[in-house]
Design a protein around this motif. Structure first.
Motif, PDB file in Angstrom:
ATOM      1  N   ALA A  36      61.564  18.886  -5.040  1.00 56.47           N
ATOM      2  CA  ALA A  36      62.373  19.277  -6.099  1.00 56.47           C
ATOM      3  C   ALA A  36      62.414  18.201  -7.260  1.00 56.47           C
ATOM      4  O   ALA A  36      62.464  18.317  -8.499  1.00 56.47           O
ATOM      5  N   ALA A  37      61.843  16.834  -7.083  1.00 53.84           N
ATOM      6  CA  ALA A  37      62.589  16.076  -7.783  1.00 53.84           C
ATOM      7  C   ALA A  37      61.238  16.190  -8.288  1.00 53.84           C
ATOM      8  O   ALA A  37      60.984  15.415  -9.151  1.00 53.84           O
ATOM      9  N   MET A  45      63.915   8.221 -15.884  1.00 55.41           N
ATOM     10  CA  MET A  45      63.832   8.767 -14.571  1.00 55.41           C
ATOM     11  C   MET A  45      63.031   8.644 -13.914  1.00 55.41           C
ATOM     12  O   MET A  45      61.930   8.067 -12.879  1.00 55.41           O
ATOM     13  N   ARG A  46      61.418   9.006 -15.091  1.00 53.28           N
ATOM     14  CA  ARG A  46      60.451   9.237 -14.611  1.00 53.28           C
ATOM     15  C   ARG A  46      59.405   8.127 -14.898  1.00 53.28           C
ATOM     16  O   ARG A  46      58.952   7.951 -13.960  1.00 53.28           O
ATOM     17  N   LEU A  90      64.475  17.715  -1.383  1.00 51.38           N
ATOM     18  CA  LEU A  90      64.612  17.519  -2.677  1.00 51.38           C
ATOM     19  C   LEU A  90      63.773  16.285  -3.033  1.00 51.38           C
ATOM     20  O   LEU A  90      63.898  16.071  -4.263  1.00 51.38           O
ATOM     21  N   LEU A 137      62.491   3.937 -13.083  1.00 55.53           N
ATOM     22  CA  LEU A 137      63.737   4.478 -12.063  1.00 55.53           C
ATOM     23  C   LEU A 137      64.074   3.558 -11.002  1.00 55.53           C
ATOM     24  O   LEU A 137      65.400   3.123 -11.258  1.00 55.53           O
ATOM     25  N   ASP A 138      63.476   2.245 -11.012  1.00 62.06           N
ATOM     26  CA  ASP A 138      63.557   1.069  -9.932  1.00 62.06           C
ATOM     27  C   ASP A 138      64.614   0.717 -10.254  1.00 62.06           C
ATOM     28  O   ASP A 138      65.053  -1.208 -10.289  1.00 62.06           O
ATOM     29  N   LEU A 145      70.050  15.784 -11.165  1.00 64.51           N
ATOM     30  CA  LEU A 145      68.570  16.948 -10.825  1.00 64.51           C
ATOM     31  C   LEU A 145      69.049  17.598 -10.299  1.00 64.51           C
ATOM     32  O   LEU A 145      67.550  18.962 -10.003  1.00 64.51           O
ATOM     33  N   PHE A 146      69.763  18.502  -9.299  1.00 65.68           N
ATOM     34  CA  PHE A 146      70.005  18.767  -8.118  1.00 65.68           C
ATOM     35  C   PHE A 146      71.358  20.019  -8.593  1.00 65.68           C
ATOM     36  O   PHE A 146      71.955  20.963  -8.271  1.00 65.68           O
ATOM     37  N   LEU A 150      70.324  10.901  -9.638  1.00 71.28           N
ATOM     38  CA  LEU A 150      69.069  11.377  -9.163  1.00 71.28           C
ATOM     39  C   LEU A 150      70.076  12.678  -8.860  1.00 71.28           C
ATOM     40  O   LEU A 150      69.456  14.193  -9.059  1.00 71.28           O
ATOM     41  N   ARG A 201      71.540   4.943  -9.768  1.00 70.14           N
ATOM     42  CA  ARG A 201      70.669   5.359  -9.667  1.00 70.14           C
ATOM     43  C   ARG A 201      70.833   7.141  -8.921  1.00 70.14           C
ATOM     44  O   ARG A 201      69.787   8.185  -8.906  1.00 70.14           O
ATOM     45  N   LEU A 261      67.156   9.682  -2.059  1.00 69.88           N
ATOM     46  CA  LEU A 261      67.341  10.841  -1.697  1.00 69.88           C
ATOM     47  C   LEU A 261      68.755  10.920   0.045  1.00 69.88           C
ATOM     48  O   LEU A 261      69.224  12.049  -0.499  1.00 69.88           O
ATOM     49  N   GLN A 312      60.272  17.936 -11.223  1.00 73.05           N
ATOM     50  CA  GLN A 312      61.205  17.424 -12.206  1.00 73.05           C
ATOM     51  C   GLN A 312      60.622  15.547 -13.268  1.00 73.05           C
ATOM     52  O   GLN A 312      60.652  15.284 -13.922  1.00 73.05           O
ATOM     53  N   GLY A 313      59.493  15.585 -12.351  1.00 76.42           N
ATOM     54  CA  GLY A 313      58.457  13.971 -12.936  1.00 76.42           C
ATOM     55  C   GLY A 313      59.241  13.165 -12.085  1.00 76.42           C
ATOM     56  O   GLY A 313      58.239  11.353 -12.585  1.00 76.42           O
ATOM     57  N   VAL A 314      59.999  13.438 -11.353  1.00 74.51           N
ATOM     58  CA  VAL A 314      61.205  12.166 -11.005  1.00 74.51           C
ATOM     59  C   VAL A 314      60.632  11.743  -9.379  1.00 74.51           C
ATOM     60  O   VAL A 314      60.511  12.872  -8.063  1.00 74.51           O
ATOM     61  N   HIS A 315      60.292  10.472  -8.824  1.00 76.37           N
ATOM     62  CA  HIS A 315      59.673  10.544  -7.758  1.00 76.37           C
ATOM     63  C   HIS A 315      60.747   9.336  -7.072  1.00 76.37           C
ATOM     64  O   HIS A 315      60.251   7.792  -6.555  1.00 76.37           O
ATOM     65  N   PRO A 316      61.671   9.816  -6.099  1.00 77.81           N
ATOM     66  CA  PRO A 316      63.179   8.638  -5.897  1.00 77.81           C
ATOM     67  C   PRO A 316      62.313   7.913  -4.269  1.00 77.81           C
ATOM     68  O   PRO A 316      61.344   8.644  -3.906  1.00 77.81           O
TER      69      PRO A 316
END
Lengths: 465, 64
Positions: B14-15, A319-320, B11, A323-324, A338-339, A335, A331, B27, B18-22
């Motif tokens: 917070a992402a 995902m890092r 969101l 992701l796409d 993560l929350f 995601l 996806r 989101l 964690q190194g994630v970029h949506p």
């Protein structure tokens, strides 16, 4: 022809392994274009495997000698890329060895025909792979096959392999078994090795067979069950020869009907079909009673509290960086993980204990629980809603209440075809206590000796691949 | 626990931690999941009696 029938014909030399492979390769060529159940076909390799098997001395031939099978494409087969139905795996290397379950099937003499379509990374119940396209239900090709083991369900229903393997985290064997009109088993968690299987959630995942009959599934489970020293999640519990424990009937078997699910938010026509199936069990000698299960409506939430984080943790490195490459729905699920607060995960594990004790108490009074496998018919491809007693509802919300209660505490579930609604098959779920698969197979087999839902086949018309 | 899904801005941050970029579109889909999940998760804390030990990674092997 069932897997058991085919295995019998092979053992009697009524046909050879090569002829069996050629038969299925021909069917795949003629019909898979209609349903898109295969991601890849190992035609030449399967024929070579068949020739090698024919050289085995009769004493070295296993119970599945020459039986062509196919496996969901999250399960490693040596020399084949495990695509997981995803663009993420583009350019990946072929697997260097078979998954534990595939090794078990091959040891028993089975031949792997190919890899089957799946919801991307087995993380969804549609089998609408962004990379390989949607599976098409062989009973109505404008409808989905369910999932995530949708290719396995459709392939078995269309008789494009004698038997198939799927995986089940929260219904992924049972849903396609029901939607495609075949028998499917989610084994007890820990009954079967997960080595070489791409995970969704380490604490819920298990590999299970899908095939026309309970007897077929018994043959497949015998070949692949047992402790694997390379998978610490497998239990060191003796493995019966399941196919030898099918007889004896169900006179006196205590069957508990999960009344809240049969009377719950379910298509009334499906409920009627399952109720008829329960009547059939009663007529075969089962002692049927209603069972109430406190808090069952919360069991799906408990599984989600842990499963979301489990799945996201597995995929976090990808995902890092990529992701796409995931499809939009997977996806979004990844995601979401993560929350999920760590406190929710911990609360979920504690609530899981409560669910376990609830279920253990229920099985003090019954041998088998019975419920609908799915409360709705499969949605049409491209839609994420279904009609439920005159209103429209989200398909994904219908799945959890009927599937998670059993996965949550690792129970085995056998889904058997029990009727048709609007020309679509529906399934009845039989649930047993942990490691009591023999009881499920005996109940399912007895039911299938008295009914013919499982031998009905969809009409396939395509002549091109 | 709050019953409402967090904002897109929260969101996204917070992402990123964690190194994630949506994308914002991603989101928004996450908000859809969380708006269903978070209220349900709130109930978990009330359904577990004091002293209940976690199931652990694998549920135990015993008899009913």
């Amino acid at each position: 022809m069932s897997l058991a029938d085919l295995a019998g014909r092979l053992s009697r030399s009524d046909l050879s392994p090569r002829e069996a492979v050629e038969y299925y390769l021909d069917r795949i060529e003629r019909h898979d274009g209609e349903i898109n159940s295969y991601i890849s076909v190992r035609g030449e390799e399967a024929l070579a495997d068949a020739v090698a098997l024919e050289k085995r001395a009769p004493a070295d031939r296993g119970p599945l000698w020459g039986v062509p099978v196919a496996v969901k494409d999250v399960i490693d087969v040596e020399g084949t890329v495990t695509t997981c139905g995803s663009y993420v795996t583009e350019g990946a290397w072929p697997a260097e060895r078979d998954a534990g379950v595939v090794a078990g099937l091959r040891d028993a003499g089975a031949i792997v025909l190919g890899k089957l379509n799946t919801h991307e990374y087995a993380y969804g119940a549609m089998t609408t792979s962004p990379r390989f396209g949607s599976g098409h239900n062989p009973w109505a090709t404008d409808r989905i096959v369910g999932g995530s083991s949708g290719g396995s369900g459709a392939c078995s229903a269309a008789r494009l392999a004698a038997g198939t393997l799927g995986t089940d985290t929260a219904g992924s064997v049972r849903i396609p078994a029901s939607f495609n009109g075949v028998t499917g088993l989610r084994p007890t968690t820990g009954r079967v090795s997960n080595r070489g299987v791409f995970p969704v959630s380490f604490t819920y995942d298990t590999v299970g067979p899908l095939a026309p009959s309970a007897e077929d599934c018994a043959l497949l489970l015998t070949a692949m069950a047992g402790h694997d020293p390379e998978d610490p999640s497998t239990a060191d519990v003796p493995v019966p020869t399941y196919e030898r424990e099918l007889g004896g009937g169900i006179e006196g078997l205590r069957v508990g009907v999960v009344r809240s699910l049969l009377d719950g938010d379910i298509d009334a026509r499906i409920a009627d079909a399952v109720a008829a199936g329960i009547d059939e069990l009663r007529g075969l000698g089962a002692q049927v009673r209603d069972v109430s299960m406190p808090m069952i409506e919360h069991f799906g939430t408990i599984q989600q509290a842990t499963q979301f984080a489990d799945a996201t943790q597995v995929h976090a490195p990808t995902m890092r960086t990529n992701l796409d490459a995931y499809g939009p729905d997977v996806r979004a699920r990844l995601l979401t993980g993560l929350f999920i607060p760590s406190t929710v995960y911990a609360a979920g594990q504690r609530a899981r204990r409560v669910a376990y004790e609830t279920m253990r108490k229920a099985f003090g009074d019954v041998d088998v629980l019975c419920a609908p496998t799915m409360p709705v018919l499969p949605p049409r491809i491209g839609e994420d809603t279904v009609e439920l007693n005159g209103r429209t509802t989200l398909y994904r919300l219908t799945i959890i209440p009927y599937n998670s209660p059993w996965s949550l505490v690792g129970l085995p579930v056998l889904s058997v075809p029990c009727g048709f609604v609007d020309g679509m098959p529906v399934g009845m779920a039989l649930i047993a206590w942990r490691f009591a698969e023999s009881t499920l197979f005996r109940a399912g087999h007895t039911y299938q000796q008295a009914t013919d839902w499982h031998v009905r086949e969809p009409a396939l018309t395509s002549t091109t691949a | 626990m709050a019953d409402e899904a967090p904002s897109i801005e929260y969101l996204r941050a917070a992402a990123a931690l964690q190194g994630v970029h949506p994308s914002d579109e991603d989101l928004e889909a996450v908000q859809g999941f969380l708006s269903v999940l978070l209220p349900a998760f709130s109930e978990l804390e009330t359904m577990t009696p004091a002293g209940t030990v976690p199931a652990g990674m694998f549920v135990p092997i015993d008899q009913p």
